[in-house]
Design a protein around this motif. Structure first.
Motif, PDB file in Angstrom:
ATOM      1  N   SER A 166     -16.155  10.755   3.987  1.00 43.76           N
ATOM      2  CA  SER A 166     -16.264  11.035   2.845  1.00 43.76           C
ATOM      3  C   SER A 166     -15.740  12.140   2.172  1.00 43.76           C
ATOM      4  N   TYR A 167     -14.988  12.256   3.399  1.00 47.39           N
ATOM      5  CA  TYR A 167     -13.885  13.976   2.745  1.00 47.39           C
ATOM      6  C   TYR A 167     -12.549  13.493   3.184  1.00 47.39           C
ATOM      7  N   MET A 168     -11.977  12.519   3.336  1.00 44.12           N
ATOM      8  CA  MET A 168     -10.760  11.943   3.211  1.00 44.12           C
ATOM      9  C   MET A 168     -10.404  10.593   3.597  1.00 44.12           C
ATOM     10  N   TYR A 169      -9.699   9.773   2.917  1.00 44.97           N
ATOM     11  CA  TYR A 169     -10.004   8.268   3.400  1.00 44.97           C
ATOM     12  C   TYR A 169      -9.005   8.197   4.181  1.00 44.97           C
ATOM     13  N   THR A 170     -10.123   7.116   4.426  1.00 44.75           N
ATOM     14  CA  THR A 170      -9.794   6.062   6.370  1.00 44.75           C
ATOM     15  C   THR A 170      -9.825   4.804   6.039  1.00 44.75           C
ATOM     16  N   SER A 209     -20.730   6.743  12.999  1.00 46.05           N
ATOM     17  CA  SER A 209     -21.719   7.344  12.451  1.00 46.05           C
ATOM     18  C   SER A 209     -20.374   8.837  11.742  1.00 46.05           C
ATOM     19  N   VAL A 210     -19.737   9.511  12.535  1.00 43.63           N
ATOM     20  CA  VAL A 210     -18.506  10.295  12.755  1.00 43.63           C
ATOM     21  C   VAL A 210     -17.435   9.688  12.319  1.00 43.63           C
ATOM     22  N   VAL A 211     -17.098   8.706  11.714  1.00 48.98           N
ATOM     23  CA  VAL A 211     -16.371   7.638  11.253  1.00 48.98           C
ATOM     24  C   VAL A 211     -16.532   7.985   9.645  1.00 48.98           C
ATOM     25  N   VAL A 217      -5.923 -14.032  -8.860  1.00 52.21           N
ATOM     26  CA  VAL A 217      -6.544 -13.169  -7.170  1.00 52.21           C
ATOM     27  C   VAL A 217      -6.967 -11.777  -6.962  1.00 52.21           C
ATOM     28  N   SER A 218      -8.360 -11.928  -6.438  1.00 51.63           N
ATOM     29  CA  SER A 218      -9.027 -10.304  -6.472  1.00 51.63           C
ATOM     30  C   SER A 218      -8.809 -10.176  -5.053  1.00 51.63           C
ATOM     31  N   PHE A 219      -8.441  -8.640  -5.025  1.00 51.00           N
ATOM     32  CA  PHE A 219      -8.656  -8.041  -3.593  1.00 51.00           C
ATOM     33  C   PHE A 219      -9.721  -6.848  -3.272  1.00 51.00           C
ATOM     34  N   SER A 220     -10.785  -6.047  -2.263  1.00 55.80           N
ATOM     35  CA  SER A 220     -11.146  -5.597  -1.979  1.00 55.80           C
ATOM     36  C   SER A 220     -10.764  -4.093  -3.025  1.00 55.80           C
ATOM     37  N   SER A 221     -11.535  -3.568  -3.703  1.00 51.25           N
ATOM     38  CA  SER A 221     -11.226  -1.906  -3.814  1.00 51.25           C
ATOM     39  C   SER A 221     -11.452  -1.466  -3.405  1.00 51.25           C
ATOM     40  N   LEU A 222     -10.072  -0.272  -3.006  1.00 48.52           N
ATOM     41  CA  LEU A 222     -10.344   0.473  -1.875  1.00 48.52           C
ATOM     42  C   LEU A 222      -9.889   2.019  -3.015  1.00 48.52           C
ATOM     43  N   ARG A 223     -10.907   2.677  -3.227  1.00 47.10           N
ATOM     44  CA  ARG A 223     -11.326   3.627  -4.018  1.00 47.10           C
ATOM     45  C   ARG A 223     -10.436   4.749  -3.577  1.00 47.10           C
ATOM     46  N   GLY A 224      -8.650   5.498  -4.354  1.00 42.18           N
ATOM     47  CA  GLY A 224      -8.129   6.349  -3.996  1.00 42.18           C
ATOM     48  C   GLY A 224      -7.367   5.898  -3.255  1.00 42.18           C
ATOM     49  N   GLN A 225      -7.132   4.822  -2.980  1.00 37.19           N
ATOM     50  CA  GLN A 225      -5.547   4.441  -2.355  1.00 37.19           C
ATOM     51  C   GLN A 225      -4.768   3.174  -3.343  1.00 37.19           C
ATOM     52  N   PHE A 243       0.250  -1.082  -0.119  1.00 39.11           N
ATOM     53  CA  PHE A 243      -0.124  -0.081   0.163  1.00 39.11           C
ATOM     54  C   PHE A 243       0.584   1.052   0.187  1.00 39.11           C
ATOM     55  N   LEU A 244       0.291   2.435  -0.799  1.00 37.44           N
ATOM     56  CA  LEU A 244       1.064   3.759  -1.063  1.00 37.44           C
ATOM     57  C   LEU A 244       1.014   4.197   0.320  1.00 37.44           C
ATOM     58  N   PRO A 245       1.156   6.054   0.920  1.00 39.08           N
ATOM     59  CA  PRO A 245       0.266   6.134   1.719  1.00 39.08           C
ATOM     60  C   PRO A 245      -0.302   6.888   1.638  1.00 39.08           C
ATOM     61  N   GLU A 246      -1.915   6.667   2.244  1.00 36.25           N
ATOM     62  CA  GLU A 246      -2.781   7.240   2.465  1.00 36.25           C
ATOM     63  C   GLU A 246      -3.043   8.361   1.995  1.00 36.25           C
ATOM     64  N   ASN A 247      -3.551   8.631   1.215  1.00 45.47           N
ATOM     65  CA  ASN A 247      -3.828  10.077   0.470  1.00 45.47           C
ATOM     66  C   ASN A 247      -2.779  10.602  -0.066  1.00 45.47           C
ATOM     67  N   ASP A 248      -2.024  10.112  -0.955  1.00 44.34           N
ATOM     68  CA  ASP A 248      -0.598   9.794  -1.851  1.00 44.34           C
ATOM     69  C   ASP A 248      -1.140   9.872  -2.840  1.00 44.34           C
TER      70      ASP A 248
END
Length: 570
Positions: A449-453, A442-444, A242-250, A200-205
């Motif tokens: 919706s504003y930044m990847y987590t 719900s806060v998470v 092999v299949s992986f879960s898609s992580l949009r923006g990651q 994985f690359l650094p998040e939001n990079d």
């Protein structure tokens, strides 16, 4: 001109080789770009100017080479000749070619170019292997290249799938490669194993420099095993997919290491990368992941959840609306997504409407009937759903046994039902725990919706499993980096604070409010019989509505002039 080219090649061949694995940034010499084995080189390719590359002073114990070139999202082409042929060239964001060396050969060259109108920043490297090393893609029967070391990657909203061609055993220079499918003994390619790695690359990079830098950690065998996570090991009998879960923006990089257990040798395929999104799309591209509708929906949802986290038990009807909204909205979204081709924004609006109807219905059921157990069952199931989702969010969810839908859903539902059953003896504690954990989560979701987590995939993976039948075989690994630790700490702090505050405030109070309908009926009877109550003298509702309409009608009537309205008699 051809004579000058040959002289240039001879001059390059006479220079001493350079060993090591550091990157090189330099200029081309005499129109030819020089490479060294195991060293990365940054290039900027332009459409009308293809690059010719050369590698010289190749060691005699090297049997084959893998040339590979990578870019972020613009396609590049690598070829053995200036004329592009499907069997001798490859085009994509991360492609490579296998070059089998002839006896006494110490120099080879190839070509790199791009068809994109804009210049393409890329990084390239040649890697060398000996005769004992397996040949990645050496038994290719599916793709265009005779020997295809590339990983083919496809993605959608639900999953990212990688495919690769089977490898073959190594062989000496000038000899024929072993047959692929004539025999299946231990002296054939069927003894090879494949280790699939994920990085994985650094998040939001989303930067180009970051990707090209991290790709250098996924090209060589030693770097891959040291930096990436081994997801699964395949045998020659398994399907090379092999299949992986898609992580949009990651950003994620995938590679496969083929390993010969008899000779204890290995070789790496050409790594492939993805962000599970498009950089060139006009809407919903990688730079603008969150839709406006998603931000509005989850922001309002988080405000209500934040209130429930701290005051849910005190404001019982508001909490019931929140729980009913989740219950109805979740199942309604699955239903319309699987049965209709509606756009996302329309589905989200209808989900909000259906969720509101579900919340109002649960509140109305409590107000009219006042039965506590069904309401607490809904509250407990929502808490159990979140806890069960969190359990399958761990590596436990990647166990092969849960690839079966029946096993997964029975286990998932069993855990979700077990939570309210265990806590049913203390209904107030169950309710406060649900308020704290569900409301704070719900806060998470709003933050996502504003930044990847990665924490949003606790429930999103379950939603994907319910929407897609193919998602059952996908590995659900996610990165857990600095942002996730911060958001996890915030989630835990909100949950603990909300639970503690409500337990302290509700101490000594009734466990739950009384039956609303009985209170209303008793109060109405009291008002009817008590003539001293001022409310007793209030006119009926029908008369009050008629009087209000009369006042509105008079307000819009034209005012009549004052004075004599009949003519005077003469």
């Amino acid at each position: 001109m051809e004579l000058l080219r040959l002289m240039a090649l001879a001059a390059l061949a006479s220079q001493p080789g350079v060993a090591g694995g550091a990157e090189i940034v330099g200029n081309s010499s005499v129109g030819i770009t020089e490479f060294s084995v195991g060293k990365f080189r940054y290039l900027k390719l332009s459409k009308p100017f293809p690059e010719e590359a050369i590698l010289h002073n190749i060691s005699s114990n090297v049997t084959f080479l893998i040339f590979q070139i990578h870019s972020q999202y613009q396609n590049t082409t690598i070829s053995f000749s200036k004329t592009l042929l499907p069997s001798t060239s490859a085009t994509g964001t991360g492609k490579g070619l296998v070059f089998s060396l002839r006896p006494e050969q110490s120099m080879c060259f190839w070509y790199m170019e791009t068809s994109d109108a804009e210049p393409v920043q890329s990084v390239a490297i040649p890697l060398s292997y000996s005769e004992g090393d397996p040949v990645p893609g050496g038994c290719n029967l599916e793709f265009d290249l005779d020997i295809d070391p590339n990983i083919y990657l496809e993605y959608d909203f639900f999953e990212t799938t990688i495919r690769f061609a089977p490898a073959n055993l190594g062989h000496a220079r000038g000899t024929e490669s072993p047959p692929c499918d004539i025999r299946t003994g231990q002296d054939t390619r069927w003894r090879l194993w494949y280790d699939v790695y994920q990085y994985f690359l650094p998040e939001n990079d989303l930067t180009e420099e970051g990707l090209l830098k991290h790709l250098q950690r996924m090209a060589e065998v030693s770097q891959v095993t040291a930096n990436a996570i081994k997801v699964v090991t395949l045998t020659a009998n398994d399907k090379t997919s092999v299949s992986f879960s898609s992580l949009r923006g990651q950003g994620a990089i995938y590679n496969v290491i083929v390993w010969d257990p008899f000779l204890n040798t290995s070789a790496a395929y050409v790594p492939a990368h993805t962000y599970a999104c498009s950089f060139e799309a006009k809407e919903g591209n990688c730079s603008s992941l969150g839709r406006v509708s998603t931000k509005v929906f989850f922001t309002l949802f988080a405000l209500l959840g934040f209130f429930i986290c701290f005051f849910g038990h005190r404001f019982w009807k508001t909490e019931l609306f929140f729980i009913g909204f989740i219950f109805m909205g979740f199942f309604f979204y699955i239903l319309i997504t699987r049965l209709t081709p509606m756009k996302y924004d329309v589905r989200l609006i209808l989900t909000a409407v259906a969720g509101s109807v579900g919340g109002i219905s649960l509140v109305a059921a409590w107000w009219r009937f006042g039965i506590l157990m069904p309401c607490m069952l809904c509250v407990g199931l929502v808490l159990g759903f979140l806890i069960s989702s969190a359990i399958f969010f761990t590596p436990l969810g990647n166990l092969t046994i849960f690839n079966n839908d029946e096993v997964f859903w029975v286990t998932f539902s069993g855990i979700a039902v077990l939570i309210p059953v265990i806590l049913m003896a203390g209904l107030r504690i169950l309710n406060i725990l649900a308020c704290g954990f569900v409301g704070s989560y719900s806060v998470v979701l709003a933050v996502d919706s504003y930044m990847y987590t990665s924490l949003s995939y606790i429930t999103l993976n379950v939603l994907k499993r319910a929407l897609s039948t193919h998602f059952r075989s996908a590995f659900t690994n996610v990165p857990f980096q600095t942002n996730d630790f911060i958001i996890l700490a915030v989630w835990g702090m909100l949950a603990v604070s909300g639970i503690t505050l409500q337990i302290r405030r509700e101490r000594g109070r009734p466990r739950f409010p009384p039956h609303p309908y009985k209170l209303w009926k008793r109060e109405r009877e009291r008002r009817v019989t008590n003539i001293l109550d001022p409310i007793y003298h209030i006119p009926p509702l029908r008369d009050r509505l008629y009087g209000r309409l009369t006042q509105i009608r008079e307000f819009f009537q034209k005012e009549q002039p004052a004075g004599e309205r009949t003519p005077l008699l003469l």
